[in-house]
Design an enzyme around this catalytic site. Sequence first.
Site, PDB file in Angstrom:
ATOM      1  N   CYS A 398       0.819  -1.220   0.000  1.00  0.00           N
ATOM      2  CA  CYS A 398       0.000   0.000   0.000  1.00  0.00           C
ATOM      3  C   CYS A 398       0.852   1.269   0.000  1.00  0.00           C
ATOM      4  CB  CYS A 398      -0.912   0.031   1.224  1.00  0.00           C
ATOM      5  SG  CYS A 398      -2.303  -1.104   1.153  1.00  0.00           S
ATOM      6  N   MET A 399       2.003   1.232   0.652  1.00  0.00           N
ATOM      7  CA  MET A 399       2.799   2.449   0.822  1.00  0.00           C
ATOM      8  C   MET A 399       3.656   2.783  -0.390  1.00  0.00           C
ATOM      9  SD  MET A 399       3.985   2.550   4.829  1.00  0.00           S
ATOM     10  CE  MET A 399       4.812   0.947   4.839  1.00  0.00           C
TER      11      MET A 399
END
EC number: 3.5.3.6
Length: 409
Positions: A398-399
């Site tokens: 996600c990051m």
Amino acid sequence: MRGFGVHSEVGKLRTVMVCRPSLAHQRLTPANCHDLLFDDVLWVHEAQKDHFDFVLKMQERGVEVLELHDLLGQTLANQQARDFLLDRRITPNVLGSQIAEAMRPWLDEMPAAQLAAFMIGGIAISDLPEVRAKSLMLSALPETDFVIPPIPNTLFQRDPSCWIYGGVTCNPMFWPARRAETLIQRAIYKFHPIFLGGDFQIWWGDSDQPFANASMEGGDVMPIGNGTVLIGMGERTTYQAVGQVAQALFRSKAAKRVIGCLMPKSRAAMHLDTVFSFCDRDVVTLFAEVVDQVRCYSMYPKDDDGTFEIHPENRPMLDVVAEALDLPQLRTVETGGNSYQAEREQWDDGNNVVALEPGVVVAYDRNTYTNTLLRKAGIEVITIRGSELGRGRGGGHCMTCPIWRDPAY
């Protein structure tokens, strides 16, 4: 020479975009965090240290890491870019006529780096002493109110844009709290020197038009290779968006198959990558409780104009993905531990790993059961602390917004 394009989920990662915890996260409170789509407030100092460690570990493996605040600050040094962003953020419809008129000159004169910090971190009335004195409306509001809300979910760079083979989508986000993120990405891709004149296309989403029911977030999108794209359709990504993206890819002959993965709608499984991610060419980690419920629909191009036909897949998702990659089968690593532990580790992003190259992933240290199973399957697991970074419900996958990644097949 830097390239552009993401051609797999596990090929050598060469360039990636991230966003460090910053002012936006310092402004999260127990009262506002849920409205801003965080489950809790962060210990920001520790989150910054852990994010720095994440960046360092990627750089040690040869990955070029671009940071959003830096990119946006450099972009806003261009007056055309500044006008593009402020013309869309500082409007009567957003702020009211009096406030917009009072704020715009102040923002026009602001140094680019400070403006970038405010566009991500938000602008509170307490930030506006001179502007407040000129506005009756502002002077009547509490100093802690936001004129422009912070966007702390920029921490999760996977979502507002996603690179699919030789181009990128600028994604209309599902929740209003995140939609300003996409505008920032559009400005960067249009005006930053790194991207200006780059050899890539914007497939979809670079528009000021209202997208109505069409929403898509990058955590649902996986260009897995062999001309195939997986797109989850759960809480955040809708079929209205998936069809348009498929049509754009087919029209440009950028993909030969798009697999829509219909998922249960839940906060715990908000994106496909929260329950399913690649670790090696033939290894995936998954949360079986959700993945076993996924129903797949394959889209294939029909004509040169991008029209397509849809074929329901009456078989498990893992079989569909293996066949798309010309593999006999996928090796699977399920979320580890007993049923209680597996549910906890999925919630803590145990299946949300990012591959730096085939067989090498970055994962949160807290997911010990899943990480152990990955290592037993031959995967090198590089760990980072997840106690603070994970409070917004996102891991290494996600990051990161991969911008340049090699094919894997």
